[in-house]
Design an enzyme around this catalytic site. Structure first.
Site, PDB file in Angstrom:
ATOM      1  N   SER A   1      -8.770  72.506  47.015  1.00 31.66           N
ATOM      2  CA  SER A   1      -7.303  71.966  47.085  1.00 31.66           C
ATOM      3  C   SER A   1      -7.068  71.101  48.191  1.00 31.66           C
ATOM      4  O   SER A   1      -8.029  71.049  49.205  1.00 31.66           O
ATOM      5  CB  SER A   1      -6.321  73.163  47.164  1.00 31.66           C
ATOM      6  OG  SER A   1      -6.293  73.818  48.532  1.00 31.66           O
ATOM      7  N   ASP A   2      -6.349  70.368  48.430  1.00 30.01           N
ATOM      8  CA  ASP A   2      -5.838  69.602  49.582  1.00 30.01           C
ATOM      9  C   ASP A   2      -5.352  70.579  50.509  1.00 30.01           C
ATOM     10  O   ASP A   2      -4.756  71.392  50.335  1.00 30.01           O
ATOM     11  CB  ASP A   2      -5.038  68.389  49.502  1.00 30.01           C
ATOM     12  CG  ASP A   2      -5.395  67.181  50.473  1.00 30.01           C
ATOM     13  OD1 ASP A   2      -5.133  66.150  50.170  1.00 30.01           O
ATOM     14  OD2 ASP A   2      -5.819  67.807  51.611  1.00 30.01           O
ATOM     15  N   TRP A   3      -5.174  70.086  51.491  1.00 26.81           N
ATOM     16  CA  TRP A   3      -4.833  71.239  52.887  1.00 26.81           C
ATOM     17  C   TRP A   3      -3.303  71.919  52.654  1.00 26.81           C
ATOM     18  O   TRP A   3      -2.601  71.198  52.777  1.00 26.81           O
ATOM     19  CB  TRP A   3      -4.855  70.409  54.047  1.00 26.81           C
ATOM     20  CG  TRP A   3      -4.417  71.332  55.428  1.00 26.81           C
ATOM     21  CD1 TRP A   3      -3.352  72.021  55.473  1.00 26.81           C
ATOM     22  CD2 TRP A   3      -5.285  71.497  56.369  1.00 26.81           C
ATOM     23  NE1 TRP A   3      -3.604  72.604  56.719  1.00 26.81           N
ATOM     24  CE2 TRP A   3      -4.677  72.320  57.233  1.00 26.81           C
ATOM     25  CE3 TRP A   3      -6.666  70.993  56.841  1.00 26.81           C
ATOM     26  CZ2 TRP A   3      -5.269  72.699  58.720  1.00 26.81           C
ATOM     27  CZ3 TRP A   3      -7.160  71.495  58.024  1.00 26.81           C
ATOM     28  CH2 TRP A   3      -6.535  72.373  58.813  1.00 26.81           C
ATOM     29  N   GLY A   4      -3.575  73.024  52.150  1.00 24.21           N
ATOM     30  CA  GLY A   4      -2.156  73.940  52.016  1.00 24.21           C
ATOM     31  C   GLY A   4      -1.581  73.460  50.640  1.00 24.21           C
ATOM     32  O   GLY A   4      -0.450  73.939  50.433  1.00 24.21           O
ATOM     33  N   SER A   5      -1.949  72.688  49.839  1.00 26.10           N
ATOM     34  CA  SER A   5      -1.480  72.117  48.597  1.00 26.10           C
ATOM     35  C   SER A   5      -1.005  73.309  47.596  1.00 26.10           C
ATOM     36  O   SER A   5      -0.318  73.367  46.854  1.00 26.10           O
ATOM     37  CB  SER A   5      -2.112  71.179  47.981  1.00 26.10           C
ATOM     38  OG  SER A   5      -3.384  71.680  47.388  1.00 26.10           O
TER      39      SER A   5
END
Ligand code: GLC
Length: 755
Positions: A289-293
């Protein structure tokens, strides 16, 4: 941990680890995966899916309280599978030792980092590299970046970013390859091959990551993280091809996007991650996932809370959780409650472990921890010559009236004006995390080192005031013109004035959308004030995106697009300015006349009213206050020489061998050797889904001496002639086609054929 316990764990992990490693010759990776997975608890499998950013100064004492203490405990309990932003062999080794020697199963970590365009030695920003259209040089750039990053302990990069974008307001256009899917696909393929090489288990290659899947480059209004709504033809004919090209290149990881696509966050999109990527494209790597997505799906209004977000993400196919902490906190209970099938956990863990096996981390978890190699590679900048070569090729000559360029190497009084001329950090671009911040050769340094002229510098005005950091907003100087007087005085007594204007590196990149695309701050005023006293100006732009420069395009005789060219920026610019390198760059993205034209791109559709029926009437597609055409079109770039093209000749054997060949002769009609990027554009005049006015379907670079001619033959196959219709079916339809072959996307050198 007591000595006895450490010995116990070390022996257990040694046994398990070696039971996966010792028979590496006999057992296949799949067998070894099965063996390892059979030993893992549910929590340990979930641990592989948990990624943290470097939370601990490993050269210091271990954290004793706060969230980092909890993360550290999870690391020691085998509940962390990957770390990012850990830089340096010492730091990587310390963390790897904990994972391998202190956890029950000794599963090594995979270390990720944003190696976007170089690591310590920085190459031009990706948008600039794309302007070179030199696929070999781009592949070599990625290979060299992998050589440096792997020497620092990194085994996975979050690159290439392959998001197509048509909107220069979006700050991350600097990170991609521009607006075209054909060029974008070729570059995506080259970058993956450069990073991963032919042997991913080699200590000098790293796993690549195609990002951001998908559609992130189409945010409404060019505003960062904004809503993305894309119709099927654009999604499948424009956005998807570069991602598919990374699959064809063997990319081992994907990263999903922060943004939502057509109402569903990419992170929660089963269609994107399972149906298209893992099933239709048979992708067997893993998705991070992208950061915290994952947690951001709550803010999107798609998940009702963290627990629901974790459930949606794993069911949709997001394998690894970057920094939302939701997989490690929520998945085990979701499985126990029957809301998540444990087979999905098994599949995600397997995918992640498979890449670790392929990297050779199970055979030697410390293979990227070679202190001697780090000492010899990092800082040696052994690839400085290659970075310089690519930087020169990335420069685009936009205008050169009166042949002000190339400059004479001596006997001239040259004024250099603009804050960016002495800036040694902006040329490194936004994504330069591991580089020393003032390690670029500035334009001023390059010019002084390169000629016998009298070079005098006056800043003219600050571009920024206050701090300039990766995570913080910039403050642009919009008032202080106190330096103008000195600059004007210098310009008056100079033969040539080089104006170094444009953007600070931290005005593009993530979180850096702009609503205005003119020269920031007081730079336009400075340019006009200098122009008033000396018209012999060379404008050197340093920027991370297309800008709107209508006044300069109208009044300044010579304009060079210098992007952010990396460590060798000043040397590359000097070699072009003095003519030791004949500029050959071509724009990978359209330069609009005004921001109101955006999104503006060359492969537009005609509309039903492309031109006025009666002169003066308003009933056609246009603005009442701006032209439809760009300032500079996609594929545009001048040279110190000129080139001529013969009319294309078509040989249509499609009915026999599914091929149409197009040949053209290109001649150097000028007075010095130069490189031309010959571009072929195709138009399918009518189709069951409307096709663009032109689409790039081939290009070839030729270097010609004055008077030399070379024939180029392009071959069009189903791959170039077809398109995805609204049902995602690939079609080649009979009918009439136009072919254009020339110097840029507006060439009128045309021929037709019929399928
Ligand atoms: C960032 C970016 C992504 C990057 C990741 C790790 O927010 O969107 O491209 O790879 O976080 O730094």
């Amino acid at each position: 941990m007591t000595i006895a316990k450490r010995i116990f764990f070390t022996s257990i992990s040694f046994f398990v680890f070696n039971s996966c490693a010792s028979d590496s010759n006999e057992q296949s990776v799949d067998d070894r995966l099965d063996t390892l997975l059979s030993k893992m608890t549910l929590e340990e499998k979930i641990g592989q899916m948990n990624q943290y950013s470097s939370f601990w100064d490993v050269t210091g004492p271990a954290p004793k309280e706060g969230s980092t203490a909890k993360q550290f405990e999870q690391l020691k309990n085998g509940l962390v599978g990957s770390m990012l932003n850990v830089n340096g062999v010492e730091n990587v080794r310390k963390l790897q030792q904990i994972a391998v020697e202190e956890t029950r199963l000794g599963i090594p970590l995979i270390f990720g980092f944003d190696v976007i365009h170089g690591f310590k030695t920085i190459s031009p920003i990706p948008l600039a590299e794309a302007a070179s259209w030199d696929l070999e040089a781009i592949e070599l750039s990625a290979k060299n970046a992998a050589l440096e990053a792997s020497a620092a302990g990194i085994n996975w990069t979050f690159a290439p970013m392959v998001d197509i974008s048509r909107d220069a307001r979006w700050g991350r256009v600097m990170e991609g390859a521009g607006e075209d899917p054909y060029l974008g696909s070729k570059i995506a393929h080259a970058r993956v091959k450069g990073f991963q090489g032919d042997d991913l288990s080699a200590p000098t290659t790293i796993a690549a990551c195609a990002k951001h899947f998908a559609g992130y480059g189409f945010p409404e209004a060019g505003k960062e993280y904004n809503t993305v709504d894309i119709g099927a033809p654009t999604l499948h004919n424009m956005v998807m091809p570069p991602f598919k090209a990374t699959i064809d290149a063997g990319v081992r990881t994907f990263m999903n996007s922060f943004s939502q696509l057509n109402g569903v966050p990419a992170t929660g999109s089963k269609y994107l991650q399972r149906t298209l990527l893992k099933e239709k494209w048979n992708f067997d790597g893993f998705i991070v996932s992208d950061w915290g997505s994952i947690s951001e799906m709550v803010a999107h209004g798609y998940a009702k809370g963290d627990n629901h977000a974790a459930e949606l993400a794993i069911n949709a196919g997001s394998d690894m959780d970057m920094e939302s902490h939701l997989y490690v906190n929520e998945l085990a209970s979701l499985v126990k409650e029957g809301k998540v099938d444990p087979a999905l956990i098994n599949d995600a863990a397997r995918r992640i472990l498979k890449v670790k096996f392929e990297l050779g981390l199970f055979d030697d978890p410390y293979k990227y921890c070679d202190e001697a190699r780090e000492a010899s590679v990092i800082g040696s900048q052994s690839n400085l010559s290659e970075v310089l070569d690519l930087a020169k090729k990335s420069i685009v000559l936009l205008k050169n009236e009166n042949n002000v360029l190339p400059l004479a190497k001596k006997g001239q009084k040259i004024a250099v004006i603009g804050a960016l001329a002495s800036d040694k950090t902006s040329p490194l671009g936004n994504w330069r995390l591991a580089a020393d911040i003032n390690s670029a050769v500035s334009l001023l340094e390059g010019l002084k080192a390169y000629s016998g002229n009298t070079i005098t510098y006056a800043k003219g005005a600050d571009l920024t005031t206050g701090k300039t950091e990766f995570v913080s907003d910039l403050t642009i100087n919009t008032t202080d013109t106190s330096g103008f007087k000195e600059a004007i005085t210098l310009a008056k007594k100079s033969d040539v004035v080089i104006m170094a204007l444009g953007e600070h590196a931290m005005q593009s990149g993530e979180g850096r959308s702009r609503a205005y695309l003119g020269l920031p701050g007081v730079q336009q005023e400075l340019l006009e004030a200098v122009f008033a006293v000396n018209k012999n100006i060379v404008l050197v732009l340093s920027n991370g995106r297309p800008l709107t420069i209508p006044w300069a395009a109208q009044n300044i005789p010579t304009i060079l697009e210098g992007w952010h060219l990396g460590t060798q920026s000043g040397n590359a610019l000097a070699q072009v300015l003095y003519g030791d390198y004949n500029p050959s760059g071509k724009l990978p993205m359209t330069f609009p006349r005004s921001v109101g034209q955006l999104p503006l791109y060359y492969n537009y559709k005609n509309t039903g009213r492309p031109s006025p029926v009666n002169p003066g009437e308003v009933f056609w597609t246009h603005y009442i206050d701006q032209k439809n055409t760009p300032q500079y079109p996609f594929g545009f770039g001048l040279s110190y020489t000129t080139f001529g093209f013969s009319k294309p000749i078509v040989n249509n054997t499609y009915n026999q061998n599914k091929q149409v060949t197009v040949s053209v002769k290109v001649t150097n009609t000028g007075k010095r050797e130069g490189k031309e990027t010959v571009q072929l554009y195709l138009r399918d005049i009518y189709a069951s889904v409307i096709r663009p006015m032109r689409e790039l379907k081939g290009f070839e670079q030729v270097v010609l001496t004055p008077g030399q001619t070379k024939e180029i033959i392009f071959t069009l196959t189903e791959q170039e002639l077809g398109f995805f219709n609204n049902q995602q079916k690939w079609l080649v339809e009979k009918g009439d086609f136009e072919v254009y072959v020339g110097e840029d996307s507006q060439t009128i050198n045309q021929v037709n054929f019929k399928l």
